[in-house]
Design an enzyme around this catalytic site. Structure first.
Site, mmCIF file in Angstrom:
data_model
loop_
_atom_site.group_PDB
_atom_site.id
_atom_site.type_symbol
_atom_site.label_atom_id
_atom_site.label_comp_id
_atom_site.label_asym_id
_atom_site.label_seq_id
_atom_site.Cartn_x
_atom_site.Cartn_y
_atom_site.Cartn_z
ATOM 1 N N ASN A 9 -6.959 1.424 3.621
ATOM 2 C CA ASN A 9 -6.189 0.197 3.433
ATOM 3 C C ASN A 9 -4.731 0.532 3.726
ATOM 4 O O ASN A 9 -4.061 1.162 2.913
ATOM 5 C CB ASN A 9 -6.363 -0.308 1.992
ATOM 6 C CG ASN A 9 -5.517 -1.540 1.724
ATOM 7 O OD1 ASN A 9 -4.908 -2.100 2.633
ATOM 8 N ND2 ASN A 9 -5.466 -1.952 0.464
ATOM 9 N N LYS A 11 -2.286 -1.479 3.931
ATOM 10 C CA LYS A 11 -1.331 -2.384 3.269
ATOM 11 C C LYS A 11 -0.278 -2.828 4.292
ATOM 12 O O LYS A 11 -0.631 -3.028 5.454
ATOM 13 C CB LYS A 11 -0.735 -1.690 2.039
ATOM 14 C CG LYS A 11 -1.834 -1.134 1.125
ATOM 15 C CD LYS A 11 -1.368 -0.691 -0.217
ATOM 16 C CE LYS A 11 -2.565 -0.163 -1.006
ATOM 17 N NZ LYS A 11 -2.254 0.190 -2.385
ATOM 18 N N HIS A 95 -7.797 -7.750 -3.601
ATOM 19 C CA HIS A 95 -7.107 -6.506 -3.971
ATOM 20 C C HIS A 95 -6.169 -6.780 -5.145
ATOM 21 O O HIS A 95 -5.609 -7.870 -5.251
ATOM 22 C CB HIS A 95 -6.330 -5.985 -2.756
ATOM 23 C CG HIS A 95 -5.798 -4.602 -2.976
ATOM 24 N ND1 HIS A 95 -4.631 -4.375 -3.658
ATOM 25 C CD2 HIS A 95 -6.296 -3.393 -2.631
ATOM 26 C CE1 HIS A 95 -4.438 -3.053 -3.712
ATOM 27 N NE2 HIS A 95 -5.424 -2.444 -3.095
ATOM 28 N N GLU A 97 -3.213 -5.985 -5.665
ATOM 29 C CA GLU A 97 -1.869 -6.440 -5.250
ATOM 30 C C GLU A 97 -1.882 -7.936 -4.937
ATOM 31 O O GLU A 97 -0.909 -8.637 -5.194
ATOM 32 C CB GLU A 97 -1.386 -5.606 -4.054
ATOM 33 C CG GLU A 97 -0.977 -4.207 -4.498
ATOM 34 C CD GLU A 97 -1.218 -3.107 -3.488
ATOM 35 O OE1 GLU A 97 -1.367 -3.399 -2.286
ATOM 36 O OE2 GLU A 97 -1.265 -1.926 -3.910
ATOM 37 N N GLU A 167 -11.195 -0.386 -8.300
ATOM 38 C CA GLU A 167 -9.841 0.174 -8.199
ATOM 39 C C GLU A 167 -9.109 -0.062 -9.515
ATOM 40 O O GLU A 167 -8.545 -1.144 -9.728
ATOM 41 C CB GLU A 167 -9.070 -0.503 -7.065
ATOM 42 C CG GLU A 167 -9.679 -0.317 -5.701
ATOM 43 C CD GLU A 167 -8.635 -0.409 -4.593
ATOM 44 O OE1 GLU A 167 -8.548 0.539 -3.811
ATOM 45 O OE2 GLU A 167 -7.898 -1.405 -4.526
ATOM 46 N N GLY A 173 -1.528 3.768 -6.268
ATOM 47 C CA GLY A 173 -0.174 4.128 -5.851
ATOM 48 C C GLY A 173 0.601 4.919 -6.889
ATOM 49 O O GLY A 173 1.805 5.128 -6.760
ATOM 50 N N SER A 213 -5.341 6.303 -5.723
ATOM 51 C CA SER A 213 -4.819 7.672 -5.561
ATOM 52 C C SER A 213 -5.881 8.664 -5.084
ATOM 53 O O SER A 213 -5.907 9.820 -5.517
ATOM 54 C CB SER A 213 -4.159 8.158 -6.858
ATOM 55 O OG SER A 213 -3.032 7.355 -7.161
HETATM 56 P P1 13P Z 1 -3.475 4.381 -3.168
HETATM 57 O O1 13P Z 1 -4.550 5.219 -2.519
HETATM 58 O O2 13P Z 1 -2.154 4.447 -2.469
HETATM 59 O O3 13P Z 1 -3.384 4.646 -4.649
HETATM 60 O O4 13P Z 1 -3.946 2.859 -3.011
HETATM 61 C C1 13P Z 1 -5.232 2.511 -3.366
HETATM 62 C C2 13P Z 1 -5.513 1.157 -2.894
HETATM 63 O O5 13P Z 1 -4.915 0.195 -3.344
HETATM 64 C C3 13P Z 1 -6.522 0.989 -1.842
HETATM 65 O O6 13P Z 1 -6.844 -0.350 -1.666
#
Ligand code: 13P
Length: 254
Positions: A9, A11, A95, A97, A167, A173, A213
């Protein structure tokens, strides 16, 4: 047996040129790899160019979101048909976010999952608890609500085609990964609910992947858990070599 799925992903990272360069490099590096499915989710702007660069390779494409209407006056939105035509087979839905920054709810996630399936896209539906919820020992209740409401009205056949990404919001993150045991427990719970609500066959076919992560040095231990069928990788997927290491660590014995 479920073939492990590793999805990147990206982003809001990578321009068209950066995405194409990455894909060209990755497709060469993974051309002889089997026993793992590889998917990249670039931003919308780079999706078509990335899909073209990945044509006839073992690298698939995902969009990061979709809108549930086919077309219309919905400024800023993109439909499932448009995503299919741009060259993706997958789409990330709900997601964390999108839920926290853009107001998505289990109800909108449900509409998006339904719309994705209707046009033949494989949805990667995201669920997971916040840190507060975990500390209050509400993790399983939160997951149950997200599964029940997010998947409401879907058939067992559709569940079998789905990817669910667990997740935990506190691991995204932050560099704070769930331990293999924490993740394994959540995944077993999710699989158990799928079995209970949609039947044994759907539960066995559905991929449940972990995100939060995931890095080259922790991917293998996470993926060794029985109910973890792959990973949704954010930050560590931006570097092609790091992503390759994660992909290699996930391969099923062939
Ligand atoms: P990170 O791997 O940066 O923690 O992000 C995970 C994520 O949101 C994947 O969709």
């Amino acid at each position: 047996m479920r073939v492990p799925l590793i999805a990147a992903n990206w982003k809001m990272y990578k321009t068209v040129a950066e995405a194409v360069k990455y894909v060209k490099e990755l497709r060469g590096l993974v051309k002889d790899l089997d026993g793992v499915e590889i998917v990249l989710a670039p931003p919308f702007t780079a999706l078509h160019a990335a899909a073209e660069a990945a044509r006839n390779s073992n690298v698939g494409m995902a969009a990061q979101d979709l809108y549930w209407e086919r077309e219309g006056a919905f400024t800023g939105e993109v439909s499932g048909q448009m995503i299919r035509e741009a060259g993706a087979e997958y789409v990330i839905v709900g997601h964390s976010e999108r839920r926290t920054l853009f107001g998505e709810s289990d109800a909108t996630v449900n509409r998006k999952l339904t719309a994705a399936l209707a046009v033949g896209l494989c949805p990667i539906g995201c669920i997971g608890e916040t840190l507060d919820q975990r500390e209050r020992k509400e993790t399983f209740d939160v997951l149950d609500r997200q599964i029940r409401q997010g998947l409401d009205g879907l058939t067992s056949d559709q569940i079998g085609q789905l990817v669910i990404a667990y997740e935990p919001v506190w691991a995204i993150g932050t560099g704070r990964t769930a331990t293999p045991q924490q993740a394994g427990e959540a995944h077993s719970h999710i699989r158990g609910r799928l079995r209970q609500w949609f039947g044994q066959e759907a539960a066995e076919l559905c991929h449940v992947i972990y995100g939060g992560s995931v890095k080259p040095d922790n991917a293998r231990d996470l993926m060794a858990q029985a109910d973890i069928d792959g990973a949704l990788v954010g930050g560590a997927s931006l570097d092609v070599r790091g992503f390759l290491q994660i992909v290699r660590g996930a391969r099923a014995p062939v």
